[in-house]
Motif scaffolding. Structure first.
Motif, PDB file in Angstrom:
ATOM      1  N   THR A   1     -28.705  26.856  -4.751  1.00 27.59           N
ATOM      2  CA  THR A   1     -27.646  27.871  -4.624  1.00 27.59           C
ATOM      3  C   THR A   1     -26.283  27.330  -5.075  1.00 27.59           C
ATOM      4  O   THR A   1     -25.398  28.096  -5.439  1.00 27.59           O
ATOM      5  N   GLN A   2     -26.132  26.017  -5.056  1.00 28.62           N
ATOM      6  CA  GLN A   2     -24.880  25.418  -5.555  1.00 28.62           C
ATOM      7  C   GLN A   2     -25.007  25.082  -7.035  1.00 28.62           C
ATOM      8  O   GLN A   2     -24.050  25.207  -7.796  1.00 28.62           O
TER       9      GLN A   2
ATOM     10  N   GLU B   1     -30.949  34.521  -4.548  1.00 30.68           N
ATOM     11  CA  GLU B   1     -29.872  34.229  -3.603  1.00 30.68           C
ATOM     12  C   GLU B   1     -29.082  35.478  -3.208  1.00 30.68           C
ATOM     13  O   GLU B   1     -28.768  35.683  -2.040  1.00 30.68           O
ATOM     14  N   LEU B   2     -28.783  36.332  -4.219  1.00 32.20           N
ATOM     15  CA  LEU B   2     -27.977  37.524  -3.920  1.00 32.20           C
ATOM     16  C   LEU B   2     -28.846  38.735  -3.565  1.00 32.20           C
ATOM     17  O   LEU B   2     -28.325  39.828  -3.333  1.00 32.20           O
TER      18      LEU B   2
ATOM     19  N   SER C   1     -19.480  41.729  -6.616  1.00 30.47           N
ATOM     20  CA  SER C   1     -18.593  40.693  -7.186  1.00 30.47           C
ATOM     21  C   SER C   1     -19.255  40.052  -8.415  1.00 30.47           C
ATOM     22  O   SER C   1     -18.598  39.763  -9.409  1.00 30.47           O
TER      23      SER C   1
ATOM     24  N   ARG D   1     -24.071  27.599  -9.742  1.00 31.56           N
ATOM     25  CA  ARG D   1     -22.610  27.802  -9.770  1.00 31.56           C
ATOM     26  C   ARG D   1     -21.929  26.646 -10.521  1.00 31.56           C
ATOM     27  O   ARG D   1     -21.033  26.861 -11.333  1.00 31.56           O
TER      28      ARG D   1
ATOM     29  N   SER E   1     -18.940  34.380  -6.835  1.00 27.48           N
ATOM     30  CA  SER E   1     -19.453  35.675  -6.375  1.00 27.48           C
ATOM     31  C   SER E   1     -20.504  35.472  -5.290  1.00 27.48           C
ATOM     32  O   SER E   1     -21.315  34.547  -5.358  1.00 27.48           O
ATOM     33  N   ASN E   2     -20.452  36.378  -4.306  1.00 31.91           N
ATOM     34  CA  ASN E   2     -21.406  36.258  -3.204  1.00 31.91           C
ATOM     35  C   ASN E   2     -22.068  37.593  -2.868  1.00 31.91           C
ATOM     36  O   ASN E   2     -22.669  37.759  -1.818  1.00 31.91           O
ATOM     37  N   SER E   3     -21.907  38.578  -3.773  1.00 30.48           N
ATOM     38  CA  SER E   3     -22.564  39.874  -3.569  1.00 30.48           C
ATOM     39  C   SER E   3     -22.851  40.477  -4.941  1.00 30.48           C
ATOM     40  O   SER E   3     -22.345  39.982  -5.961  1.00 30.48           O
TER      41      SER E   3
END
Lengths: 452, 43
Positions: free
Chosen positions: A180-181, A51-52, A112, A184, A107-109
């Motif tokens: 992707t969820q 994902e990242l 982060s 998390r 976090s999305n990168s």
């Protein structure tokens, strides 16, 4: 003998009545949950990577960061335990540590994610509080066993999380969340467990057998006498010898946890599931192996004094080095597994044996000493991690080199010496416990007889 | 200088039985060499 006041002289595993046993069970369980949260993201890394869009080098940095930051955290938490006591320290670590565990999903990168991973690494400091708290609660005849068991059972969390987190992730996917969820959401679960444990820890334990640090009224003069500054405890060469020794055992355990599955996959052509299963055996030995190290350390201490504990540690670390060299040379799968199990036994016994020596180094700066030695474990893992990054070295070659280094590290026990006065004090404490036990037994017999 | 009550145990205490694990390691190593030679297996 004031230091022995209220300390438990035996481990009654199935009892929660005494404060000592409540602390024992809560501290290993808290450490277990901390390990669960600390490495919870590891089995989900494949999803995060996709994902990242993380590169191999970025993943390497994330792994090293998560272990490296713990070195500093362990150094600080030991000092904190000396200052505010283990109960509040553990509550803070559990509740504050739960925040980055639950929020890593924001976090999305790469940047982060790395920051959250760094913050999560601080949870690894919980080991020091676990050892500090059991040392406060158990007498010298069983302190090694108690320390080793709480640490060993806590370490199990690292293995259990590898099996359970993918299931939690799958459950969220089953509930209709996207992958992707789901990763998390999955990380929220260990975070909540940590917060609940933090609250229980605050209400069901005390700093010492006779109460909390804040309850003990001490004069300024006593305080000055009882506290030892960080630098003074850190100036002791024995502490740094144990720092390296713990790096040579716990550091290697962390390293093997990271590479064992890939090792069996690459060198024995096994599929990932089978390789993972075999690698899991290494961590599962923690159920009893670490306890054995502490138990034999205590027995050696009872029989030969403090130097007996140190000799046992030296012997078992030497065996660990030899066992690692042997493991690295195995090319036949069943023999490689047998060698790995033998090696695992030696590694974990060495860890238990190390923390059967630590409580006797400096009783006035227990937290600082446990913190520095504990940090050595992570420093060892970071050092070994860099060896596996060398392109020209194969895994068996790197393992063989580490085996030689570990065997040589065993000679550092020669630096861990105790003065005749300390030996005398330790012997007097054991004698005191022995007579105490005799008195207790005599009382119990008298009570039974009077009832009859 | 070791304290008085450990004087008699200056060398490695006997009950550690270091020779047994070392003998076990040697046996596993020899078995590996033999089996690897038979199946011509190596890294």
């Amino acid at each position: 003998m004031n230091a022995l006041k209220g300390k438990a002289t035996s481990i009654k595993l199935f009892s929660l009545k005494s404060i000592q046993m409540r602390t024992f069970h809560l501290s290993w369980f808290a450490f277990f949950l901390c390990f669960f949260g600390w490495f919870g993201i590891a089995p989900l890394m494949a999803v995060v990577r996709d994902e990242l869009d993380l590169t191999k080098s970025e993943i390497g940095n994330i792994i090293i960061a998560s272990v490296a930051v713990t070195i500093i955290a362990r150094l600080l938490i030991g000092w904190l335990c000396d200052k505010i006591g283990p109960r509040i320290s553990y509550t803070l670590v559990l509740i504050l540590g739960a925040i980055p565990v639950m929020f890593i999903g924001f976090s999305n990168s790469y940047e982060s994610f790395l920051l959250f991973r760094l913050a999560i690494g601080v949870i690894g400091a919980s080991f020091v509080i676990t050892q500090y708290h059991t040392t406060m609660m158990f007498a010298p005849n069983v302190v090694g066993t108690a320390n080793a068991t709480t640490a060993g059972w806590g370490n199990l969390g690292g293995g259990v999380t590898q099996m359970v987190m993918p299931l939690i992730f799958a459950a969220f996917v089953g509930l209709g969340f996207l992958e992707t969820q789901a990763w998390r959401m999955a990380m929220v679960v260990p975070g909540i467990a940590m917060i609940i444990c933090g609250i229980l820890y605050y209400f069901y334990t005390t700093d010492y057998p006779h109460g909390n640090k804040s309850d003990v009224k001490i004069t300024a003069d006593q305080k000055k006498k009882e506290s030892v500054p960080f630098w003074k405890a850190a100036a002791d060469i024995r502490v740094w010898a144990l720092f390296v020794i713990y790096g040579a055992c716990f550091g290697i355990e962390l390293t093997i946890n990271n590479i064992a599955a890939i090792y069996y996959h690459d060198y024995f052509q096994l599929d990932l599931a089978t390789a993972g299963l075999i690698a899991g055996l290494f961590g599962l030995m923690n159920i009893f192996a670490r306890t054995l190290g502490g138990y034999f350390g205590d027995k050696a201490g009872i029989r030969w004094g403090l130097s007996g504990r140190v000799w046992f540690l030296g012997a078992v670390i030497l065996l660990e080095g030899l066992a690692l060299m042997l493991f690295s040379q195995m090319t036949v799968l069943p023999l490689s597994i047998a060698a790995m199990i033998g090696f695992s036994l030696c590694v974990q016994m060495s860890e238990g044996a190390t923390f059967s020596v630590v409580p006797f180094i400096n009783k006035k700066a227990m937290g600082t000493v446990a913190g520095i030695v504990g940090a050595g474990g992570n420093a060892g893992a970071v050092a070994a991690g860099f060896l596996f990054k060398v392109e020209s070295l194969s895994y068996p070659e790197a393992l063989f080199i580490i085996g030689i280094v570990v065997a040589f590290a065993s000679s550092l026990v020669l630096l861990v010496r105790f003065s005749p006065a300390m030996e005398k004090e330790a012997k007097a404490e054991l004698d005191f416990l022995r007579t105490g036990e005799k008195v207790e037994k005599a009382r119990a017999i008298a009570y039974e007889t009077s009832k009859a | 200088m070791l304290p008085a009550y450990t004087q008699e145990h200056r060398i490695l205490p006997e009950p550690l039985f270091l020779e047994y694990p070392v003998a076990f390691f040697l046996a596993v190593w020899l078995a590996n060499i033999t089996l690897a030679a038979q199946s011509r297996r190596g890294f």
